[in-house]
Write a protein that holds these residues in place. Structure first.
Motif, PDB file in Angstrom:
ATOM      1  N   ARG A   1     -44.690 151.807 -15.877  1.00  0.00           N
ATOM      2  CA  ARG A   1     -43.836 152.795 -15.222  1.00  0.00           C
ATOM      3  C   ARG A   1     -42.608 152.097 -14.643  1.00  0.00           C
ATOM      4  NH1 ARG A   1     -45.475 156.268  -9.786  1.00  0.00           N
ATOM      5  NH2 ARG A   1     -43.564 157.564  -9.665  1.00  0.00           N
ATOM      6  N   VAL A   2     -41.443 152.639 -14.905  1.00  0.00           N
ATOM      7  CA  VAL A   2     -40.202 152.116 -14.349  1.00  0.00           C
ATOM      8  C   VAL A   2     -39.843 152.948 -13.119  1.00  0.00           C
ATOM      9  CG1 VAL A   2     -37.718 151.826 -14.734  1.00  0.00           C
ATOM     10  CG2 VAL A   2     -39.340 151.249 -16.552  1.00  0.00           C
ATOM     11  N   VAL A   3     -39.649 152.286 -11.966  1.00  0.00           N
ATOM     12  CA  VAL A   3     -39.316 153.012 -10.743  1.00  0.00           C
ATOM     13  C   VAL A   3     -37.912 152.689 -10.252  1.00  0.00           C
ATOM     14  CG1 VAL A   3     -41.719 153.210 -10.049  1.00  0.00           C
ATOM     15  CG2 VAL A   3     -40.359 151.276  -9.220  1.00  0.00           C
ATOM     16  N   GLY A   4     -37.261 151.720 -10.862  1.00  0.00           N
ATOM     17  CA  GLY A   4     -35.903 151.383 -10.467  1.00  0.00           C
ATOM     18  C   GLY A   4     -35.207 150.602 -11.555  1.00  0.00           C
ATOM     19  N   GLN A   5     -33.902 150.772 -11.641  1.00  0.00           N
ATOM     20  CA  GLN A   5     -33.131 150.026 -12.626  1.00  0.00           C
ATOM     21  C   GLN A   5     -31.704 149.855 -12.133  1.00  0.00           C
ATOM     22  OE1 GLN A   5     -33.772 150.914 -16.786  1.00  0.00           O
ATOM     23  NE2 GLN A   5     -31.581 150.707 -17.232  1.00  0.00           N
TER      24      GLN A   5
ATOM     25  N   ARG B   1     -35.010 156.825   6.011  1.00  0.00           N
ATOM     26  CA  ARG B   1     -34.394 156.655   4.695  1.00  0.00           C
ATOM     27  C   ARG B   1     -34.105 158.012   4.053  1.00  0.00           C
ATOM     28  NH1 ARG B   1     -40.265 155.225   2.506  1.00  0.00           N
ATOM     29  NH2 ARG B   1     -40.512 156.816   0.886  1.00  0.00           N
ATOM     30  N   PRO B   2     -33.062 158.090   3.241  1.00  0.00           N
ATOM     31  CA  PRO B   2     -32.778 159.333   2.519  1.00  0.00           C
ATOM     32  C   PRO B   2     -33.903 159.653   1.547  1.00  0.00           C
ATOM     33  CG  PRO B   2     -30.870 157.884   2.527  1.00  0.00           C
ATOM     34  CD  PRO B   2     -32.024 157.069   3.030  1.00  0.00           C
TER      35      PRO B   2
ATOM     36  N   GLU C   1     -42.407 149.585   0.779  1.00  0.00           N
ATOM     37  CA  GLU C   1     -42.271 149.590  -0.673  1.00  0.00           C
ATOM     38  C   GLU C   1     -40.877 150.040  -1.082  1.00  0.00           C
ATOM     39  OE1 GLU C   1     -46.874 150.542  -2.054  1.00  0.00           O
ATOM     40  OE2 GLU C   1     -45.567 152.187  -1.371  1.00  0.00           O
ATOM     41  N   PHE C   2     -40.332 150.992  -0.347  1.00  0.00           N
ATOM     42  CA  PHE C   2     -38.988 151.475  -0.646  1.00  0.00           C
ATOM     43  C   PHE C   2     -37.960 150.373  -0.393  1.00  0.00           C
ATOM     44  CE2 PHE C   2     -35.051 153.797   0.346  1.00  0.00           C
ATOM     45  CZ  PHE C   2     -34.955 154.606  -0.778  1.00  0.00           C
ATOM     46  N   CYS C   3     -38.078 149.681   0.720  1.00  0.00           N
ATOM     47  CA  CYS C   3     -37.164 148.579   1.023  1.00  0.00           C
ATOM     48  C   CYS C   3     -37.250 147.492  -0.044  1.00  0.00           C
ATOM     49  CB  CYS C   3     -37.481 147.993   2.393  1.00  0.00           C
ATOM     50  SG  CYS C   3     -36.999 149.028   3.794  1.00  0.00           S
ATOM     51  N   ALA C   4     -38.457 147.170  -0.467  1.00  0.00           N
ATOM     52  CA  ALA C   4     -38.638 146.137  -1.493  1.00  0.00           C
ATOM     53  C   ALA C   4     -37.989 146.557  -2.799  1.00  0.00           C
ATOM     54  CB  ALA C   4     -40.123 145.858  -1.699  1.00  0.00           C
ATOM     55  N   LEU C   5     -38.123 147.836  -3.164  1.00  0.00           N
ATOM     56  CA  LEU C   5     -37.515 148.333  -4.395  1.00  0.00           C
ATOM     57  C   LEU C   5     -35.994 148.223  -4.330  1.00  0.00           C
ATOM     58  CD1 LEU C   5     -37.452 149.836  -7.090  1.00  0.00           C
ATOM     59  CD2 LEU C   5     -37.661 151.987  -5.812  1.00  0.00           C
ATOM     60  N   ILE C   6     -35.405 148.684  -3.234  1.00  0.00           N
ATOM     61  CA  ILE C   6     -33.951 148.625  -3.094  1.00  0.00           C
ATOM     62  C   ILE C   6     -33.464 147.179  -3.138  1.00  0.00           C
ATOM     63  CG2 ILE C   6     -32.006 149.063  -1.561  1.00  0.00           C
ATOM     64  CD1 ILE C   6     -33.080 151.601  -2.821  1.00  0.00           C
ATOM     65  N   GLU C   7     -34.132 146.305  -2.389  1.00  0.00           N
ATOM     66  CA  GLU C   7     -33.693 144.907  -2.363  1.00  0.00           C
ATOM     67  C   GLU C   7     -33.845 144.247  -3.730  1.00  0.00           C
ATOM     68  OE1 GLU C   7     -33.362 142.334   0.817  1.00  0.00           O
ATOM     69  OE2 GLU C   7     -34.958 143.328   1.963  1.00  0.00           O
ATOM     70  N   HIS C   8     -34.915 144.555  -4.418  1.00  0.00           N
ATOM     71  CA  HIS C   8     -35.111 143.979  -5.748  1.00  0.00           C
ATOM     72  C   HIS C   8     -33.946 144.342  -6.660  1.00  0.00           C
ATOM     73  CE1 HIS C   8     -37.557 142.531  -9.215  1.00  0.00           C
ATOM     74  NE2 HIS C   8     -36.754 143.371  -9.845  1.00  0.00           N
TER      75      HIS C   8
ATOM     76  N   ALA D   1     -40.114 157.365  -5.047  1.00  0.00           N
ATOM     77  CA  ALA D   1     -39.427 157.283  -3.760  1.00  0.00           C
ATOM     78  C   ALA D   1     -40.009 158.274  -2.756  1.00  0.00           C
ATOM     79  CB  ALA D   1     -37.934 157.547  -3.951  1.00  0.00           C
ATOM     80  N   ARG D   2     -40.476 159.409  -3.236  1.00  0.00           N
ATOM     81  CA  ARG D   2     -41.066 160.406  -2.342  1.00  0.00           C
ATOM     82  C   ARG D   2     -42.444 159.977  -1.864  1.00  0.00           C
ATOM     83  NH1 ARG D   2     -42.032 166.763  -3.901  1.00  0.00           N
ATOM     84  NH2 ARG D   2     -43.296 165.820  -5.536  1.00  0.00           N
ATOM     85  N   GLU D   3     -43.159 159.204  -2.675  1.00  0.00           N
ATOM     86  CA  GLU D   3     -44.553 158.848  -2.371  1.00  0.00           C
ATOM     87  C   GLU D   3     -44.703 157.509  -1.663  1.00  0.00           C
ATOM     88  OE1 GLU D   3     -46.077 158.732  -6.277  1.00  0.00           O
ATOM     89  OE2 GLU D   3     -45.958 160.899  -6.617  1.00  0.00           O
ATOM     90  N   CYS D   4     -43.798 156.575  -1.914  1.00  0.00           N
ATOM     91  CA  CYS D   4     -44.012 155.194  -1.472  1.00  0.00           C
ATOM     92  C   CYS D   4     -43.794 155.046   0.036  1.00  0.00           C
ATOM     93  CB  CYS D   4     -43.106 154.238  -2.240  1.00  0.00           C
ATOM     94  SG  CYS D   4     -41.353 154.362  -1.832  1.00  0.00           S
ATOM     95  N   SER D   5     -44.294 153.948   0.557  1.00  0.00           N
ATOM     96  CA  SER D   5     -44.126 153.647   1.980  1.00  0.00           C
ATOM     97  C   SER D   5     -42.714 153.113   2.228  1.00  0.00           C
ATOM     98  CB  SER D   5     -45.149 152.594   2.411  1.00  0.00           C
ATOM     99  OG  SER D   5     -44.871 151.355   1.774  1.00  0.00           O
TER     100      SER D   5
END
Length: 220
Positions: A82-86, A16-17, A132-139, A125-129
């Motif tokens: 904490r907001v990690v995505g919007q 992932r980028p 977790e990153f895939c779940a964030l993007i899909e959400h 994004a730098r810390e997560c697995s």
């Protein structure tokens, strides 16, 4: 469509980028937001390509959607969370100068004004697995829904493209996220969610809704 055999996302997801290091340089006070170069291509290859093990048919209406991604190195908290995505539709409801300034910024970042913008917490994004990153993007992608017509069927433009728009959860959490990543802390209220929650997650157990800025905005 038969469910694919569950595998480790780390083994099947393309690299992932990552957010650029300039965002984390404390001596640099000029870069807090930068385009997430390569992320749109990663999403297309990982989640929207039918040959990918992580392909999700739920996003097929986004194949031609105009979506861009942005890294943010500024802490964002809402309702003490904490907001990690919007995810947002790019609109400018303001005066001519404000609109012109914001349009210019978008064009400097992306070369155009995109229809939708997904902003991601660079530190998270730098810390997560990977999972977790895939779940964030899909959400965040699930917030861009295929609009229904007057008969509650998927609506299309005169050019045959899906009509899309921002939506809240279909229940307390998107059924598609629960199916793929587990129920987490979200309680289901529909038969579809209950059925999805009964099964083992297709990919892994992750709860992102509590850190999504779009969700928190609509809950306010």
């Amino acid at each position: 469509m038969p469910r694919k055999k569950r595998e480790s996302v780390e083994n099947i997801s393309p690299l992932r980028p990552a957010p650029p290091e300039i965002l984390f340089d404390e001596s640099n006070w000029t870069k807090h937001f930068v385009p997430a170069d390569g992320l749109a291509e990663w999403v297309a290859k990982t989640l929207m390509d039918e040959s990918s093990p992580l392909y999700n048919e739920d996003h097929k209406h986004l194949h031609y959607a105009d979506i861009e991604y942005l890294w943010a190195a500024v802490e964002n908290k809402r309702q003490m969370r904490r907001v990690v995505g919007q995810c947002e539709e790019v609109t400018f409801r303001c005066g001519a100068w404000q609109k012109g300034r914001q349009e210019q910024q978008m064009k400097e970042w992306f070369g155009r004004v995109p229809a939708y913008l997904i902003t991601l917490d660079a530190n998270y994004a730098r810390e997560c697995s990977d999972i977790e990153f895939c779940a964030l993007i899909e959400h965040e992608l699930f917030h861009i829904a295929h609009k229904p017509d007057e008969f509650d069927q998927p609506a299309f433009t005169k050019d045959g493209l899906p009509k899309i728009g921002i939506q809240s959860h279909d229940v307390e959490e998107f059924v598609g996220i629960v199916r793929r990543y587990g129920v987490g802390a979200a309680a289901g209220k529909t038969a579809a969610l209950v059925e999805a929650a009964k099964r083992a997650p297709e990919i892994g157990n992750v709860d992102i809704a509590r850190m999504c800025g779009t969700c928190l905005l609509r809950a306010a």
